[in-house]
Design a protein around this motif. Structure first.
Motif, PDB file in Angstrom:
ATOM      1  N   UNK A 227      11.959   2.847   4.495  1.00 19.35           N
ATOM      2  CA  UNK A 227      12.281   3.521   5.749  1.00 19.35           C
ATOM      3  C   UNK A 227      11.067   4.262   6.306  1.00 19.35           C
ATOM      4  N   UNK A 228      10.331   4.949   5.430  1.00 19.85           N
ATOM      5  CA  UNK A 228       9.133   5.646   5.880  1.00 19.85           C
ATOM      6  C   UNK A 228       8.056   4.691   6.350  1.00 19.85           C
ATOM      7  N   UNK A 229       7.925   3.585   5.648  1.00 20.18           N
ATOM      8  CA  UNK A 229       6.947   2.567   6.042  1.00 20.18           C
ATOM      9  C   UNK A 229       7.239   2.052   7.448  1.00 20.18           C
TER      10      UNK A 229
ATOM     11  N   UNK B 151       0.823  -1.200   0.000  1.00 23.12           N
ATOM     12  CA  UNK B 151       0.000   0.000   0.000  1.00 23.12           C
ATOM     13  C   UNK B 151       0.860   1.253   0.000  1.00 23.12           C
ATOM     14  N   UNK B 152       1.991   1.204   0.664  1.00 21.01           N
ATOM     15  CA  UNK B 152       2.888   2.363   0.697  1.00 21.01           C
ATOM     16  C   UNK B 152       3.552   2.564  -0.661  1.00 21.01           C
ATOM     17  N   UNK B 153       3.941   1.473  -1.299  1.00 24.44           N
ATOM     18  CA  UNK B 153       4.503   1.599  -2.643  1.00 24.44           C
ATOM     19  C   UNK B 153       3.447   2.141  -3.609  1.00 24.44           C
ATOM     20  N   UNK B 154       2.197   1.731  -3.434  1.00 29.59           N
ATOM     21  CA  UNK B 154       1.134   2.181  -4.330  1.00 29.59           C
ATOM     22  C   UNK B 154       0.828   3.668  -4.148  1.00 29.59           C
ATOM     23  N   UNK B 155       1.061   4.211  -2.959  1.00 26.18           N
ATOM     24  CA  UNK B 155       0.795   5.628  -2.708  1.00 26.18           C
ATOM     25  C   UNK B 155       1.825   6.548  -3.356  1.00 26.18           C
ATOM     26  N   UNK B 156       2.973   5.995  -3.700  1.00 24.94           N
ATOM     27  CA  UNK B 156       4.050   6.814  -4.267  1.00 24.94           C
ATOM     28  C   UNK B 156       3.704   7.194  -5.701  1.00 24.94           C
TER      29      UNK B 156
END
Length: 203
Positions: free
Chosen positions: A81-83, A57-62
């Protein structure tokens, strides 16, 4: 006299007291191993509210601007790192967080060990036989061919878990029930406590 119940002296906001730390249920396995399915089943089974925070989900938000190939590794690293820090923040606020992760790079594990309260992490190894991983990968069609095979010997290299499951022979609901039952009587030291004692140079 302030009229807002959240206001303190001189109208300053009244900040809530620090909550008790929450629990991180950390599912680690290769791509297509069934982590997300277990996480969704577990979230449905747990009695208290929880958050499923998948790294996908974090990769998809980028956003996806055109990047030179030599820039991509740094962008991906900063996403990871942010995740990790988002998960740590949610747990520090008292939330139960279900993480599905791919520890295919050693630094990812050790960053998490440094950030999370080790006594409040349940590290679950999610295993699946390679032929079944490859079958799932082909059926999904949204992963690079051979991704699971490349990760297969790397994600579990640290070798320490609180609990392990095999999705080649066990469905996500049953895996989730096993994890839920384990939470009520967790032994110590946890896998994260043992890893923290070893340090990153031990392996």
């Amino acid at each position: 006299m302030p009229t807002d119940e959240t206001a303190g002296p001189a109208g300053r906001p009244h900040l809530p007291e620090d909550p008790s730390p929450g629990l991180v249920i950390f599912l680690n396995g290769t791509s297509s191993s069934g982590k997300s399915s277990i996480a969704r089943a577990l979230a449905a089974q747990l009695d208290d509210p929880c958050f499923h925070l998948p790294v996908d989900a974090f990769h998809a938000m980028r956003s996806q601007p055109e990047l030179a190939p030599d820039r991509l590794p740094d962008v991906l690293r900063r996403t990871w790192l942010g995740y990790h820090r988002a998960v740590a923040g949610m747990a520090a606020a008292g939330n139960t967080v279900i993480v599905d992760h791919v520890l295919s790079e050693p630094w990812r594990l050790w960053d998490c060990v440094a950030l999370f309260r080790p006594q409040d992490v349940v590290l679950v190894g999610v295993h699946c036989p390679l032929p079944e991983l490859e079958r799932r990968e082909r059926a999904r069609g949204d992963r690079p061919p051979g991704l699971a095979a490349r990760q297969y010997t790397r994600v579990h290299a640290h070798g320490l878990y609180d609990l392990e499951c095999d999705t080649g022979s066990t469905g996500p609901d049953e895996c989730a029930r096993t994890i839920k039952d384990f939470l009520s009587d967790r032994p110590t030291p946890t896998a994260f406590e043992r890893l923290a004692a070893l340090g990153p140079d031990a392996r």
